[in-house]
Scaffold this active site. Structure first.
Site, PDB file in Angstrom:
ATOM      1  N   SER A 114       0.822  -1.209   0.000  1.00 21.32           N
ATOM      2  CA  SER A 114       0.000   0.000   0.000  1.00 21.32           C
ATOM      3  C   SER A 114       0.855   1.257   0.000  1.00 21.32           C
ATOM      4  CB  SER A 114      -0.967  -0.030   1.182  1.00 21.32           C
ATOM      5  OG  SER A 114      -1.846   1.066   1.140  1.00 21.32           O
ATOM      6  N   ASP A 260      -3.889   5.805  -2.809  1.00 20.11           N
ATOM      7  CA  ASP A 260      -2.688   5.186  -2.260  1.00 20.11           C
ATOM      8  C   ASP A 260      -2.257   4.051  -3.181  1.00 20.11           C
ATOM      9  OD1 ASP A 260      -4.616   3.294  -1.696  1.00 20.11           O
ATOM     10  OD2 ASP A 260      -4.272   3.256   0.469  1.00 20.11           O
ATOM     11  N   ASP A 262      -2.354   0.741  -3.394  1.00 22.99           N
ATOM     12  CA  ASP A 262      -3.214  -0.353  -3.860  1.00 22.99           C
ATOM     13  C   ASP A 262      -4.652   0.117  -4.060  1.00 22.99           C
ATOM     14  OD1 ASP A 262      -3.655  -0.030  -1.124  1.00 22.99           O
ATOM     15  OD2 ASP A 262      -4.052  -2.150  -0.768  1.00 22.99           O
ATOM     16  N   ASP A 264      -7.128   1.077  -2.387  1.00 18.84           N
ATOM     17  CA  ASP A 264      -8.321   0.754  -1.584  1.00 18.84           C
ATOM     18  C   ASP A 264      -8.794   1.979  -0.801  1.00 18.84           C
ATOM     19  OD1 ASP A 264      -6.227   0.798   0.236  1.00 18.84           O
ATOM     20  OD2 ASP A 264      -6.820  -1.024   1.290  1.00 18.84           O
TER      21      ASP A 264
END
Length: 479
Positions: A114, A260, A262, A264
């Site tokens: 992340s 960010d 990844d 999510d």
């Protein structure tokens, strides 16, 4: 395929001889070459296969240069126990969530760190219906087995490996959250941070064009680059916000979005390029759902609550509080069949997304809401800030967090009109037109306490009370 079941007789006694420090409370992450290596990834794959016992696992990885070799080692560990692997390639975490529930698979694993530094990587693990795998449903057993390496023999029939592209299905699902005909012409700066969010934006852009949806994108830091020439994508860091801020101003955009690593989580900037605290986005998303369905249930964390409660009451919806953290939010949402859940940390959860968090659904909903209300984002947010000003989260390094929190509670509890211990301590105060509250909680991973203070329409009271609580904590502050 050989079916492996794990029970007390399946393995030699597990001895912790090689501790894997990459295992955290609810996921896996650590420094490359020491805590996270291809060998460790292979062992995690073997252990995951034996403990979870899946037939098929879907894999994906973020843009980090280390993610692909780690993913391939993980795949080999799974296949050596007879598990079939579907590889989605370079993905955001929510694409793995989507694939797991959409294809009704046994499990999914995203290789990602992340927003962590470039020399880190890790994994996020889910089981059936994209339910998180944590300490109470397999993570600790996976760790113990990966550490001991007391594996069962390799399967006689090795699992299969197949590449799969689910982008079309995923985009169709994302589009289901909005009514495209509601969208008025809107210009959006999108900052993918050189991560995989950019390829989703491209796919959505193609869909918008085919439906004549008037969303225009200004793309910055858009090309995928695992070297991250513009820094690790982490919009929570003020220095990482400047590029989005400037692009919004330069192009006269209505909105700015940054993700960010990844994706999510997504972060919002208004038409003046100003960063918006995610707490106020929770309220906007609650409004978006309650406008469509006043019976919807909204789940929120205890850190800051008054704006969310006010919006829920305005639309005659139901707002329910839950302990901070994705595992707790997802569990409570399932119990309540809640439509939406939001945390002030920019995690937003959706019932129709298998109760998982998404960084793509929020900005689609906000774009539709802005089109319907025809009011600039800055004005909507200014109204919420004026009604419910907050301190923002203040993190304080503390030598003895438990003692410090108890000291604060003892000082205030006689004055408080309400005390709540859902997550740390939340104390609420009313009377003489002076209404304020605070939440003080212990970090799960560091010797920190996290303080959030809010008032009802009184910035001066907010500042006074924030300083007051801080003064009580100073005694315990680490050097």
């Amino acid at each position: 395929m050989v079916e492996n079941k794990v029970n007390s007789l399946s393995h030699k006694p597990i001895l912790i001889s090689n501790e894997l420090t990459c295992f955290k409370s609810y996921d896996i992450r650590g420094k490359l070459d020491t805590e996270v290596t291809p060998d460790i990834a292979y062992r995690i794959g073997r252990a995951f296969a034996e403990i979870i016992n899946p037939k098929t696992v879907v894999l994906g990885g973020d843009a980090r240069l280390s993610s692909e070799p780690l993913k391939q080692a993980l795949a080999k560990g799974l296949m050596d126990v007879g598990v079939n692997v579907l590889d989605l390639g370079m993905t955001g975490t929510e694409e793995i969530y989507f694939a797991t529930f959409h294809l009704r698979l046994d499990a999914g694993i995203q290789v990602t760190a992340s927003h962590n530094p470039i020399d880190y990587n890790g994994m996020k693990l889910v089981g059936k219906e994209a339910k998180p795998i944590g300490p109470n449903n397999g993570l600790l057993k996976i760790r113990a087995l990966a550490e001991s390496q007391a594996f069962l023999p390799k399967a006689t029939l090795i699992g299969t490996y197949k590449r799969l592209n689910l982008m079309t299905d995923y985009v169709i699902h994302l589009m289901s959250y909005i009514h495209p005909q509601n969208i008025k012409p809107i210009k959006i700066v999108v900052n993918a941070g050189n991560g995989p969010a950019g390829q989703v934006i491209d796919a959505l852009e193609s869909q918008f064009k085919s439906l004549n949806v008037p969303i225009a994108f200004i793309k910055i830091h858009h090309q995928i680059d695992g070297h991250f020439p513009n820094g690790i994508p982490n919009p929570l860091l003020p220095e990482n916000r400047q590029a989005t801020h400037q692009a919004v101003l330069e192009y006269g955009a209505d909105l700015g979005i940054a993700w960010d690593g990844d994706f999510d989580r997504c972060f919002f900037f208004d038409e003046h390029g100003q960063f918006i605290e995610s707490y106020y986005i929770v309220g906007l998303l609650a409004e978006a759902f309650l406008q469509k369905d006043p019976t919807a249930k909204i789940i929120h964390d205890p850190r800051l609550i008054w704006n969310t409660l006010d919006i829920s009451q305005k639309f005659k919806g139901t707002a329910l509080q839950c302990k901070t953290g994705h595992v707790f939010i997802k569990q409570r949402m399932r119990q309540e069949e809640a439509t939406y859940g939001g945390e002030m940390s920019a995690h937003h959860y959706f019932r129709d997304f298998a109760y998982c968090d998404s960084g793509m659904i929020p900005w689609l909903l906000i774009s539709e809401l802005l089109s319907i209300r025809q009011i600039p984002l800055s004005k909507i947010i200014a109204s919420a800030i004026q009604a419910f000003p907050t301190s923002g989260e203040i993190n304080i390094a503390i030598n003895n967090p438990t003692e410090a929190i108890n000291r604060v509670k003892t000082h205030y509890q006689a004055q408080a009109s309400k005390i709540d211990t859902c997550d740390g301590i939340s104390l609420e105060f009313t009377g003489d037109q002076k209404e304020w509250r605070f939440n003080l909680r212990h970090s799960n991973t560091e010797p920190l306490v996290r303080l959030n203070v809010e008032s009802k329409g009184d910035p001066q009271l907010l500042k006074q009370k924030t300083n007051e609580v801080m003064a009580l904590l100073i005694k315990y502050k680490s050097d």
